[in-house]
Design an enzyme around this catalytic site. Structure first.
Site, PDB file in Angstrom:
ATOM      1  N   HIS A  20       0.866  -1.204  -0.021  1.00  0.00           N
ATOM      2  CA  HIS A  20      -0.039  -0.119   0.054  1.00  0.00           C
ATOM      3  C   HIS A  20       0.823   1.100   0.046  1.00  0.00           C
ATOM      4  O   HIS A  20       1.588   1.438   0.939  1.00  0.00           O
ATOM      5  CB  HIS A  20      -0.739  -0.137   1.236  1.00  0.00           C
ATOM      6  N   GLY A 113      -2.712  -4.065  11.967  1.00  0.00           N
ATOM      7  CA  GLY A 113      -3.330  -4.414  10.711  1.00  0.00           C
ATOM      8  C   GLY A 113      -4.800  -4.359  10.530  1.00  0.00           C
ATOM      9  O   GLY A 113      -5.253  -3.563   9.875  1.00  0.00           O
ATOM     10  N   PRO A 114      -5.509  -5.022  11.643  1.00  0.00           N
ATOM     11  CA  PRO A 114      -6.690  -4.873  11.575  1.00  0.00           C
ATOM     12  C   PRO A 114      -7.234  -3.549  11.937  1.00  0.00           C
ATOM     13  O   PRO A 114      -6.708  -3.222  13.293  1.00  0.00           O
ATOM     14  CB  PRO A 114      -7.346  -5.826  12.565  1.00  0.00           C
ATOM     15  N   GLY A 155     -10.340   4.541   8.251  1.00  0.00           N
ATOM     16  CA  GLY A 155     -11.019   3.447   8.544  1.00  0.00           C
ATOM     17  C   GLY A 155     -10.839   3.084  10.057  1.00  0.00           C
ATOM     18  O   GLY A 155     -11.774   2.253  10.481  1.00  0.00           O
ATOM     19  N   ASN A 184      -7.770  11.787   4.864  1.00  0.00           N
ATOM     20  CA  ASN A 184      -7.682  11.769   3.213  1.00  0.00           C
ATOM     21  C   ASN A 184      -9.102  11.782   2.769  1.00  0.00           C
ATOM     22  O   ASN A 184      -9.023  11.514   1.391  1.00  0.00           O
ATOM     23  CB  ASN A 184      -6.755  10.871   2.849  1.00  0.00           C
ATOM     24  N   HIS A 263      -4.603   3.691  -2.789  1.00  0.00           N
ATOM     25  CA  HIS A 263      -4.823   3.005  -1.430  1.00  0.00           C
ATOM     26  C   HIS A 263      -3.760   1.833  -1.834  1.00  0.00           C
ATOM     27  O   HIS A 263      -2.562   1.644  -0.768  1.00  0.00           O
ATOM     28  CB  HIS A 263      -5.981   2.416  -1.277  1.00  0.00           C
ATOM     29  N   GLU A 491     -15.747  -4.125  26.093  1.00  0.00           N
ATOM     30  CA  GLU A 491     -15.233  -5.245  25.992  1.00  0.00           C
ATOM     31  C   GLU A 491     -13.989  -5.259  24.999  1.00  0.00           C
ATOM     32  O   GLU A 491     -12.754  -5.706  25.198  1.00  0.00           O
ATOM     33  CB  GLU A 491     -15.962  -6.445  25.915  1.00  0.00           C
ATOM     34  N   PHE A 517     -18.920 -12.662  26.729  1.00  0.00           N
ATOM     35  CA  PHE A 517     -18.416 -11.427  26.219  1.00  0.00           C
ATOM     36  C   PHE A 517     -17.226 -11.035  25.656  1.00  0.00           C
ATOM     37  O   PHE A 517     -16.976 -10.055  24.947  1.00  0.00           O
ATOM     38  CB  PHE A 517     -18.959 -10.282  27.273  1.00  0.00           C
ATOM     39  N   HIS A 541     -18.767 -17.428  34.450  1.00  0.00           N
ATOM     40  CA  HIS A 541     -20.012 -17.907  33.522  1.00  0.00           C
ATOM     41  C   HIS A 541     -19.759 -18.724  32.288  1.00  0.00           C
ATOM     42  O   HIS A 541     -20.049 -18.172  31.362  1.00  0.00           O
ATOM     43  CB  HIS A 541     -20.883 -16.647  33.403  1.00  0.00           C
ATOM     44  N   ASP A 549     -30.064 -16.208  32.635  1.00  0.00           N
ATOM     45  CA  ASP A 549     -29.856 -15.296  31.542  1.00  0.00           C
ATOM     46  C   ASP A 549     -29.967 -15.949  30.126  1.00  0.00           C
ATOM     47  O   ASP A 549     -29.917 -15.292  29.138  1.00  0.00           O
ATOM     48  CB  ASP A 549     -28.445 -14.641  31.603  1.00  0.00           C
ATOM     49  N   HIS A 553     -26.435 -15.576  27.225  1.00  0.00           N
ATOM     50  CA  HIS A 553     -25.239 -15.342  28.097  1.00  0.00           C
ATOM     51  C   HIS A 553     -24.530 -16.807  28.179  1.00  0.00           C
ATOM     52  O   HIS A 553     -23.545 -16.632  29.276  1.00  0.00           O
ATOM     53  CB  HIS A 553     -25.786 -14.680  29.282  1.00  0.00           C
ATOM     54  N   ARG A 607       6.294 -17.128  25.086  1.00  0.00           N
ATOM     55  CA  ARG A 607       5.405 -16.124  25.538  1.00  0.00           C
ATOM     56  C   ARG A 607       4.031 -16.276  25.034  1.00  0.00           C
ATOM     57  O   ARG A 607       3.994 -16.165  23.826  1.00  0.00           O
ATOM     58  CB  ARG A 607       5.894 -14.830  25.346  1.00  0.00           C
TER      59      ARG A 607
END
Length: 838
Positions: A20, A113-114, A155, A184, A263, A491, A517, A541, A549, A553, A607
């Protein structure tokens, strides 16, 4: 400098035929100002007080790699961002991947990236800086006072995670956070007017941000960017967003500039652009005074190398000298900071020894106190004493003296513990273990998405509140020194922010909400797994045990989703001992001294984040285990035998060794579970032992001939092993001998069944068992016990399904591709046999 940045990026994309260029061209003036004038950084030392730069628009990675190369990042070491590595852009195995990856490229702070993830990560970095400054800074010793800079695009701001994070940042008044918004007006599909028409400046002002307008973001004058940053730094009450009006693909020519095709992809007119910027004639045609000066520099370079136009992947010596000098200045800053830390430790070692020791330990990679494991030992000792006093023993068979008249065997199969004894809820155990660690380990910092009162992960007297005092007048212990972050109902932002906190270093981050969640923030967990961030997630939960719930849930698919994610340890403990073990799995990643650079440089480290999934309701075994290995140690092996089919402990139980059984020690049935389902399997085993004993007696009364049953007096016909499998990932890492000793996969006559009410069908259980009892669909609303009975997750239903599978097993030989599902009434799925170990 700006032309060099653009052309280097263009050469990278052109050689890769992928990438890009719109943002690298449009934001080259900003990059020139940030690395050339504004930011404090060191190419050689990853000093903790460096300014952070986050490329939230991760697709513009070529821009970041160019700047890391120009400033000499990693020069002289094996992780140098060299010209050769720029030429390997987007190639398999290179250290310049398509989107920036933490630990992959020296100088990259977080994986982005996302869109929007980097924005939220930066909020986490600003939180970490504010907290560490409040804890360690003293007058004359500003150990932590760096700024975090972000480049975000349209974005990024459309993504919900950015809006959540921006809202929290404004509330927390994170004034060391400065975002450059690349306004832009272009997206991949066309102009932003197609889908995005809000007044960004007004929205951010309403969120409590300091909004600065920069209408001429295409300007080559670095002073306009410096002035905007000075304005942002002039106040200390708000984060700042600099709305920077730019042209995507600026400088690429009229057929590209300001168009959506700028782009992505390489520019077809690249050689025209090169002739324009890297030849004296092209530069002089612009008529700009600055271009005339650049033309003279280009002529000098051409004479030096003997070319008419400066070639591909070329950096003029004056440009290189400029940025390398900035790097040298940063190296001196890093050395000065290290000297300040040394003086700080000498100055306060006598008056505040614990504070100094804490700083020194963390800077060397040891985030937990020397006694952290002893604290857990003491807690577990107290809990196990209670359990030992109240839990009965489930016997596999009763021994009867010859002079005694044998009562019905099923009445002698167990010795009851205290009547009416109830164990604590899984979420309570998790809360208590977390508190054990929080009270003596100031590096632990985290929060919950507005469910702390339900999950028990906030200890105000120990942690206080991470809040500016002005936001909470009258609230005790509200300051940036607080170690509990009130994330609110955000969240996704919470999980992405934790990535930023972790990347900053010196903090052990945790986050908590109901298990279901966490689906809001799975992209952020995925980024943590890719980045090898050792973050602790606490999901409560965890199943249909949620009850009233209802299915909204009750997570039935979250556990399989998480298990499918690489480099994420998912632990669903079955009792308090396993819960302690799960915390130790994370703690072991923070408990030892190591070079702090190993947390930020691309080294092959073990890790990974850890996800603790636990119950809303009671958690534990109904009877004492009999197999000689504690749950605390069993978690670290991923799976272990909890209750075996014979009552004599195995050899060398202290070592926790499970050996291949022979003869009477080979079970007929293996039941596998995790979490509450292990206790359910033990209860089902009790019923199966009763049924098999009764069945044995009746058969021997009815037949004189041989029957396929044991002949020993008073012996139930079924031998059943119970396995707890809290963590698939850790079990898969064990050697094949251990795996076989637990699962007995190569014993052809052993029937294995996996029972798990927190998972749905066809989600991998066939790797460990021939059959499964799983959720066929979503749950129901009602009291937890009623829901479990309605959905047939009670001991009698499970026992009946196991019994039916055992009886049915003798009627036909299982073949490949046999019937996969027995229907809603039983939910026993026949699976392919798992042959061998791994």
């Amino acid at each position: 400098s700006i032309y060099t940045i653009r052309l280097l990026a263009a050469d990278m994309v052109d050689k890769a035929s992928s990438g890009h260029l719109g943002t690298p061209f449009g934001c080259a003036p900003l990059a020139n100002a940030l690395w050339g004038k504004i930011m404090h950084f060191s190419p050689f030392q990853r000093w903790l007080n460096r300014d952070r730069f986050v490329l939230s628009v991760g697709h513009a990675s070529a821009l970041l790699y160019v700047m890391l190369h120009l400033t000499g990042n990693g020069l002289g070491g094996q992780y140098v961002v060299s010209m050769e590595r720029l030429k390997q852009f987007r190639q398999a195995g290179s250290s310049t991947p398509g989107h920036p990856e933490f630990r992959m490229t020296s100088g990259v702070e977080v994986t982005t990236g996302p869109l929007g993830q980097g924005f939220a990560n930066a909020v986490g970095m600003a939180i970490a800086e504010a907290h560490l400054a409040a804890r360690f800074n003293k007058e004359g010793f500003p150990l932590f006072d760096n700024y975090t800079y972000v480049l975000a695009g349209d974005g990024c701001l459309m993504e919900g995670v950015s809006q959540e994070a921006a809202s929290l940042a404004g509330h927390l008044k994170l004034s060391k956070l400065i975002v450059f918004y690349d306004d832009n007006k272009i997206t991949i599909d066309g102009g932003t007017n197609l889908a995005f028409s809000e007044d960004t400046a007004t929205i951010f002002a309403a969120k409590g941000w300091n909004v600065i307008q920069l209408p001429n973001g295409d300007s080559h004058d670095p002073r306009i960017f410096e002035k905007a940053v000075e304005e942002a730094k002039s106040q200390t009450e708000k984060p700042s967003i600099i709305v920077m009006r730019t042209t995507i693909g600026a400088g690429a020519g009229p057929n590209v500039e300001g168009k959506s095709k700028a782009h992505g992809g390489k520019f077809a007119n690249l050689e025209e652009i090169r002739a324009k910027y890297f030849s004296p004639d092209g530069l002089r045609k612009s008529g700009q005074a600055v271009d005339k000066k650049v033309a003279e520099m280009v002529e000098s370079e051409m004479a030096r190398i003997g070319e008419k136009v400066l070639p591909k992947f070329f950096v003029p010596s004056q440009v290189e000298r400029k940025f390398r000098q900035r790097g040298d200045e940063g190296d001196q800053m890093a050395c000065a900071w290290n000297r300040m830390v040394g003086k700080y430790c000498r100055t306060f070692r006598e008056s505040e020894p614990n504070l100094v020791q804490d700083l020194e330990d963390r800077m060397h990679g040891k985030y937990l106190s020397d006694n952290w494991r002893k604290d857990l030992d003491e807690y577990l000792r107290k809990e196990m004493k209670i359990l030992d006093a109240n839990l009965g023993t489930l016997l596999n068979h009763a021994e009867v003296r010859e002079e005694e008249v044998a009562p019905p065997p099923f009445k002698r199969l167990k010795s009851d513990g205290a009547l009416g004894f109830k164990q604590k809820a899984g979420r309570v155990y998790a809360s208590e273990v977390l508190k054990c660690l929080v009270q003596n380990n100031p590096a632990i910092m985290g929060g919950a998405a507005d469910v702390a009162s339900s999950c028990g992960v906030h200890f105000p007297e120990l942690q206080g509140h991470f809040l500016p005092a002005s936001r909470a007048p009258g609230l005790a212990k509200a300051s940036y020194a607080g170690r509990y972050i009130h994330f609110g109902v955000r969240e996704h932002a919470m999980l992405a922010i934790l990535n930023g906190v972790c990347s900053y270093s010196l903090i052990i981050p945790y986050g908590c909400t109901f298990t279901v969640f966490f689906q809001y923030g799975l992209p952020a967990i995925r980024m943590a797994a890719i980045s090898k961030f050792p973050i602790f997630y606490i999901g409560t939960h965890d199943s249909i045990d949620v009850g009233e719930d209802g299915p909204t849930h009750q997570p039935v698919e979250v556990l399989p989703q998480l298990r499918a994610m690489p480099n994420l340890l998912v632990v669903r403990p079955a009792d308090v001992s396993e819960t302690v073990g799960a915390f130790e799995v994370l703690g072991d990643q923070y408990a030892n001294f190591r070079d702090i650079s190993q947390y930020v440089d691309p080294k092959p480290l073990a890790r990974r984040p850890v996800f603790l999934m636990t119950s809303r309701g009671e958690l534990g075994f109904p009877y004492k285990p009999n197999a000689g290995i504690s749950g605390r140690e069993g978690v670290k092996r991923g799976a272990y035998v909890v209750h075996d089919c014979f009552d004599v402990p195995m050899d060398d139980p202290a070592a926790g060794l499970v050996k291949l059984p022979t003869g009477a020690r080979v079970p007929d049935i293996i039941l596998i579970g995790s979490g509450q389902d292990v206790g359910l399997c033990m209860k089902a085993k009790e019923i199966l032992l009763k049924w098999s004993s009764s069945f044995y007696e009746q058969l021997h009364k009815s037949f004189d001939g041989p029957v396929p049953l044991p002949v020993s007096h008073n012996q139930p016909c079924l031998k059943i092993r119970i396995i707890s499998m809290p963590c698939w990932e850790l079990f898969d890492e064990q050697d094949q001998d251990y795996q076989e000793s637990v699962l007995l996969s190569n014993y052809t006559d052993v029937l294995s069944i996996y029972v798990e009410k927190a998972a749905t069908k066809n989600t991998g259980h066939d790797k460990y068992a021939q059959y499964s009892v799983l959720m066929p669909s979503f749950g129901l609303s009602g009291k937890g016990a009623d829901v479990e009975r309605k959905l047939e997750f009670t001991e009698d239903f499970v026992a009946s399904k196991v019994w039916a599978a055992w009886i049915d097993r003798g009627r036909h030989v299982q073949v490949a591709a046999d019937t996969g599902d027995r229907g809603f009434s039983t939910w026993v799925s026949r699976m392919a046999r798992r042959v061998g170990g791994n």
